[in-house]
Design a protein around this motif. Structure first.
Motif, PDB file in Angstrom:
ATOM      1  N   GLU A 247     -41.811  -0.874  -7.025  1.00  0.00           N
ATOM      2  CA  GLU A 247     -40.405  -1.208  -6.911  1.00  0.00           C
ATOM      3  C   GLU A 247     -39.551  -0.588  -8.020  1.00  0.00           C
ATOM      4  O   GLU A 247     -39.506  -1.108  -9.137  1.00  0.00           O
ATOM      5  CB  GLU A 247     -40.258  -2.736  -6.938  1.00  0.00           C
ATOM      6  CG  GLU A 247     -41.056  -3.405  -5.830  1.00  0.00           C
ATOM      7  CD  GLU A 247     -41.180  -4.907  -5.985  1.00  0.00           C
ATOM      8  OE1 GLU A 247     -41.507  -5.569  -4.992  1.00  0.00           O
ATOM      9  OE2 GLU A 247     -40.967  -5.429  -7.105  1.00  0.00           O
ATOM     10  N   PRO A 248     -38.858   0.506  -7.736  1.00  0.00           N
ATOM     11  CA  PRO A 248     -37.844   0.980  -8.679  1.00  0.00           C
ATOM     12  C   PRO A 248     -36.666   0.020  -8.679  1.00  0.00           C
ATOM     13  O   PRO A 248     -36.258  -0.489  -7.628  1.00  0.00           O
ATOM     14  CB  PRO A 248     -37.455   2.351  -8.117  1.00  0.00           C
ATOM     15  CG  PRO A 248     -37.875   2.326  -6.690  1.00  0.00           C
ATOM     16  CD  PRO A 248     -39.024   1.389  -6.567  1.00  0.00           C
ATOM     17  N   VAL A 249     -36.114  -0.236  -9.876  1.00  0.00           N
ATOM     18  CA  VAL A 249     -35.127  -1.313  -9.999  1.00  0.00           C
ATOM     19  C   VAL A 249     -34.092  -0.977 -11.067  1.00  0.00           C
ATOM     20  O   VAL A 249     -34.379  -0.268 -12.038  1.00  0.00           O
ATOM     21  CB  VAL A 249     -35.853  -2.652 -10.295  1.00  0.00           C
ATOM     22  CG1 VAL A 249     -36.687  -2.565 -11.552  1.00  0.00           C
ATOM     23  CG2 VAL A 249     -34.895  -3.814 -10.367  1.00  0.00           C
ATOM     24  N   SER A 250     -32.894  -1.506 -10.868  1.00  0.00           N
ATOM     25  CA  SER A 250     -31.779  -1.175 -11.754  1.00  0.00           C
ATOM     26  C   SER A 250     -31.778  -1.962 -13.059  1.00  0.00           C
ATOM     27  O   SER A 250     -31.170  -1.531 -14.041  1.00  0.00           O
ATOM     28  CB  SER A 250     -30.448  -1.417 -11.017  1.00  0.00           C
ATOM     29  OG  SER A 250     -30.337  -2.785 -10.623  1.00  0.00           O
ATOM     30  N   HIS A 251     -32.407  -3.144 -13.083  1.00  0.00           N
ATOM     31  CA  HIS A 251     -32.334  -4.014 -14.257  1.00  0.00           C
ATOM     32  C   HIS A 251     -33.711  -4.561 -14.619  1.00  0.00           C
ATOM     33  O   HIS A 251     -34.554  -4.770 -13.747  1.00  0.00           O
ATOM     34  CB  HIS A 251     -31.375  -5.176 -14.000  1.00  0.00           C
ATOM     35  CG  HIS A 251     -29.942  -4.766 -13.870  1.00  0.00           C
ATOM     36  ND1 HIS A 251     -29.453  -4.121 -12.748  1.00  0.00           N
ATOM     37  CD2 HIS A 251     -28.886  -4.898 -14.717  1.00  0.00           C
ATOM     38  CE1 HIS A 251     -28.163  -3.875 -12.922  1.00  0.00           C
ATOM     39  NE2 HIS A 251     -27.797  -4.339 -14.102  1.00  0.00           N
ATOM     40  N   ARG A 252     -33.912  -4.814 -15.901  1.00  0.00           N
ATOM     41  CA  ARG A 252     -35.195  -5.331 -16.356  1.00  0.00           C
ATOM     42  C   ARG A 252     -35.417  -6.754 -15.847  1.00  0.00           C
ATOM     43  O   ARG A 252     -34.497  -7.410 -15.359  1.00  0.00           O
ATOM     44  CB  ARG A 252     -35.285  -5.280 -17.880  1.00  0.00           C
ATOM     45  CG  ARG A 252     -34.236  -6.101 -18.608  1.00  0.00           C
ATOM     46  CD  ARG A 252     -34.203  -5.803 -20.091  1.00  0.00           C
ATOM     47  NE  ARG A 252     -33.109  -6.509 -20.761  1.00  0.00           N
ATOM     48  CZ  ARG A 252     -33.232  -7.662 -21.394  1.00  0.00           C
ATOM     49  NH1 ARG A 252     -34.418  -8.254 -21.459  1.00  0.00           N
ATOM     50  NH2 ARG A 252     -32.207  -8.224 -21.985  1.00  0.00           N
ATOM     51  N   TRP A 253     -36.645  -7.220 -15.993  1.00  0.00           N
ATOM     52  CA  TRP A 253     -37.057  -8.498 -15.427  1.00  0.00           C
ATOM     53  C   TRP A 253     -36.726  -9.639 -16.395  1.00  0.00           C
ATOM     54  O   TRP A 253     -37.499  -9.967 -17.284  1.00  0.00           O
ATOM     55  CB  TRP A 253     -38.548  -8.462 -15.124  1.00  0.00           C
ATOM     56  CG  TRP A 253     -39.072  -9.648 -14.387  1.00  0.00           C
ATOM     57  CD1 TRP A 253     -38.355 -10.589 -13.710  1.00  0.00           C
ATOM     58  CD2 TRP A 253     -40.449 -10.013 -14.260  1.00  0.00           C
ATOM     59  NE1 TRP A 253     -39.189 -11.512 -13.152  1.00  0.00           N
ATOM     60  CE2 TRP A 253     -40.482 -11.190 -13.472  1.00  0.00           C
ATOM     61  CE3 TRP A 253     -41.640  -9.473 -14.719  1.00  0.00           C
ATOM     62  CZ2 TRP A 253     -41.678 -11.831 -13.147  1.00  0.00           C
ATOM     63  CZ3 TRP A 253     -42.828 -10.096 -14.396  1.00  0.00           C
ATOM     64  CH2 TRP A 253     -42.835 -11.257 -13.616  1.00  0.00           C
ATOM     65  N   THR A 254     -35.541 -10.202 -16.213  1.00  0.00           N
ATOM     66  CA  THR A 254     -35.123 -11.376 -16.976  1.00  0.00           C
ATOM     67  C   THR A 254     -33.969 -12.024 -16.221  1.00  0.00           C
ATOM     68  O   THR A 254     -33.545 -11.529 -15.171  1.00  0.00           O
ATOM     69  CB  THR A 254     -34.728 -11.012 -18.417  1.00  0.00           C
ATOM     70  OG1 THR A 254     -34.569 -12.209 -19.191  1.00  0.00           O
ATOM     71  CG2 THR A 254     -33.434 -10.210 -18.456  1.00  0.00           C
ATOM     72  N   SER A 255     -33.466 -13.132 -16.711  1.00  0.00           N
ATOM     73  CA  SER A 255     -32.425 -13.870 -15.991  1.00  0.00           C
ATOM     74  C   SER A 255     -31.079 -13.146 -16.045  1.00  0.00           C
ATOM     75  O   SER A 255     -30.818 -12.335 -16.940  1.00  0.00           O
ATOM     76  CB  SER A 255     -32.267 -15.268 -16.588  1.00  0.00           C
ATOM     77  OG  SER A 255     -31.711 -15.186 -17.892  1.00  0.00           O
ATOM     78  N   ARG A 256     -30.212 -13.473 -15.100  1.00  0.00           N
ATOM     79  CA  ARG A 256     -28.864 -12.915 -15.109  1.00  0.00           C
ATOM     80  C   ARG A 256     -28.143 -13.295 -16.392  1.00  0.00           C
ATOM     81  O   ARG A 256     -27.384 -12.499 -16.953  1.00  0.00           O
ATOM     82  CB  ARG A 256     -28.063 -13.424 -13.906  1.00  0.00           C
ATOM     83  CG  ARG A 256     -28.508 -12.903 -12.567  1.00  0.00           C
ATOM     84  CD  ARG A 256     -27.601 -13.429 -11.457  1.00  0.00           C
ATOM     85  NE  ARG A 256     -26.269 -12.858 -11.549  1.00  0.00           N
ATOM     86  CZ  ARG A 256     -25.846 -11.790 -10.878  1.00  0.00           C
ATOM     87  NH1 ARG A 256     -26.680 -11.170 -10.058  1.00  0.00           N
ATOM     88  NH2 ARG A 256     -24.620 -11.340 -10.998  1.00  0.00           N
ATOM     89  N   ARG A 257     -28.350 -14.516 -16.858  1.00  0.00           N
ATOM     90  CA  ARG A 257     -27.689 -14.971 -18.077  1.00  0.00           C
ATOM     91  C   ARG A 257     -28.048 -14.071 -19.250  1.00  0.00           C
ATOM     92  O   ARG A 257     -27.167 -13.638 -20.012  1.00  0.00           O
ATOM     93  CB  ARG A 257     -28.068 -16.420 -18.384  1.00  0.00           C
ATOM     94  CG  ARG A 257     -27.456 -16.964 -19.671  1.00  0.00           C
ATOM     95  CD  ARG A 257     -27.884 -18.394 -19.932  1.00  0.00           C
ATOM     96  NE  ARG A 257     -29.336 -18.523 -20.039  1.00  0.00           N
ATOM     97  CZ  ARG A 257     -30.029 -18.229 -21.147  1.00  0.00           C
ATOM     98  NH1 ARG A 257     -29.401 -17.782 -22.228  1.00  0.00           N
ATOM     99  NH2 ARG A 257     -31.333 -18.385 -21.176  1.00  0.00           N
ATOM    100  N   LYS A 258     -29.337 -13.780 -19.395  1.00  0.00           N
ATOM    101  CA  LYS A 258     -29.769 -12.933 -20.514  1.00  0.00           C
ATOM    102  C   LYS A 258     -29.275 -11.504 -20.347  1.00  0.00           C
ATOM    103  O   LYS A 258     -28.915 -10.842 -21.332  1.00  0.00           O
ATOM    104  CB  LYS A 258     -31.285 -12.987 -20.641  1.00  0.00           C
ATOM    105  CG  LYS A 258     -31.801 -14.329 -21.140  1.00  0.00           C
ATOM    106  CD  LYS A 258     -33.307 -14.317 -21.330  1.00  0.00           C
ATOM    107  CE  LYS A 258     -33.791 -15.664 -21.869  1.00  0.00           C
ATOM    108  NZ  LYS A 258     -35.272 -15.686 -22.042  1.00  0.00           N
ATOM    109  N   LEU A 259     -29.253 -11.015 -19.099  1.00  0.00           N
ATOM    110  CA  LEU A 259     -28.720  -9.676 -18.866  1.00  0.00           C
ATOM    111  C   LEU A 259     -27.244  -9.617 -19.243  1.00  0.00           C
ATOM    112  O   LEU A 259     -26.790  -8.655 -19.872  1.00  0.00           O
ATOM    113  CB  LEU A 259     -28.904  -9.282 -17.400  1.00  0.00           C
ATOM    114  CG  LEU A 259     -30.331  -8.990 -16.937  1.00  0.00           C
ATOM    115  CD1 LEU A 259     -30.375  -8.815 -15.427  1.00  0.00           C
ATOM    116  CD2 LEU A 259     -30.908  -7.757 -17.629  1.00  0.00           C
ATOM    117  N   ALA A 260     -26.502 -10.651 -18.881  1.00  0.00           N
ATOM    118  CA  ALA A 260     -25.072 -10.692 -19.207  1.00  0.00           C
ATOM    119  C   ALA A 260     -24.860 -10.767 -20.709  1.00  0.00           C
ATOM    120  O   ALA A 260     -23.990 -10.073 -21.264  1.00  0.00           O
ATOM    121  CB  ALA A 260     -24.410 -11.878 -18.502  1.00  0.00           C
TER     122      ALA A 260
END
Length: 283
Positions: A247-260
């Protein structure tokens, strides 16, 4: 399904009822898609999509459900982003479908009403080269909302692992070890997400094979890391599931809150867009 193939194969079945994703993938006479050997996530949209060879997560959310911004994290009846986002099960409007001696091309538009109140349009283009058998996907995701929103995408490429033997390995410069057996991890499950290592051209390559059931062919995936900078790989052999996903993906594996909090949920202004590309071959 739309037959998307070349005389000497491979043959792909494009699903216009769900994002023009790939249902069947027939190589050397074998459909390598997992079909019903999938985990039950309790969401019929995703069950349908997981059966196929490639399905799309996004365009506003990926991975598991999380509360919408401003909703309570725990308890209450707050609203959530759906499993793997809102794209799955949205019908594609076919703009053109052409086949010829040089290969095939299909262009479609998929309007998506997102869980956070936005509207996005996925402009999708599939091409299949008759000379090389290479399948290429290009998605342009346009924010048609009246507010700035982040765009997130993940492409699940799913294999029926019943077709694998112990000689099948995953090879990629993205892996710390460089290569892994397809039964990585412990027990019936395994999953990881790593930065996608790119070459000088900005593309990252992952290989899976050789697959004896496909005449010894190796699956090769090349991904444009500008907007798909991570590689996630998972497997599940807990009956009745028997599946491997790349699975190629745009964002690393963590919560939306942490990404924000880390500034990684970059809003795209109304009318703005992001472009995502990948290429697939069986060699």
């Amino acid at each position: 399904m739309i037959d998307f193939s070349i005389p000497d194969g491979p043959a792909f079945q494009l699903d216009p009822t769900s994002v023009l994703d790939i249902g069947g993938c027939i190589v050397a006479g074998v459909d390598i898609a997992p079909k019903r050997a999938i985990p039950d996530d309790g969401d019929p949209r995703i069950d349908h999509s997981l059966e196929g060879f490639l399905f799309t997560c996004g365009p506003e959310h990926i991975r598991h459900p999380e509360p919408l911004e401003g909703e309570p994290v725990e308890g209450g009846d707050g609203r959530f982003y759906p499993l793997h986002g809102s794209a799955s099960a949205n019908a594609a409007v076919i703009k053109s479908l052409e086949t010829g001696s040089g290969g095939a091309e299909c262009i479609a538009a998929i309007p998506v009403r997102t869980a956070n109140g936005g509207e996005m349009l996925i402009e999708r283009r599939w091409t299949l080269d008759a000379a090389t058998g290479e399948l290429e996907l290009t998605d342009i995701v346009i924010n048609r909302s009246e507010k700035a929103l982040p765009i997130m995408m993940m492409y699940h490429i799913n294999f029926g692992a019943k077709h694998f033997d112990d000689g099948v390995r995953i090879e990629s410069a993205s892996l710390p070890e460089g290569a892994l057996p397809w039964r990585f991890g412990e027990g019936d499950h395994g999953i990881f997400c790593v930065p996608a290592a790119s070459g000088g051209d900005g593309w990252s390559v992952t290989r899976l094979g050789p697959i004896a059931a496909l005449g010894g062919r190796t699956f090769t995936l090349a991904v444009d890391t500008e907007t798909l900078p991570y590689l996630q790989i998972w497997r599940n052999q807990e009956a009745p599931a028997h599946i491997l996903g790349i699975e190629p993906v745009s964002h690393r594996w963590t919560s939306r809150r942490k990404l924000a909090e880390a500034g990684e949920l970059e809003p795209v202004e109304p009318g703005g867009s992001k472009r995502f590309s990948l290429r697939i071959r069986f060699e």
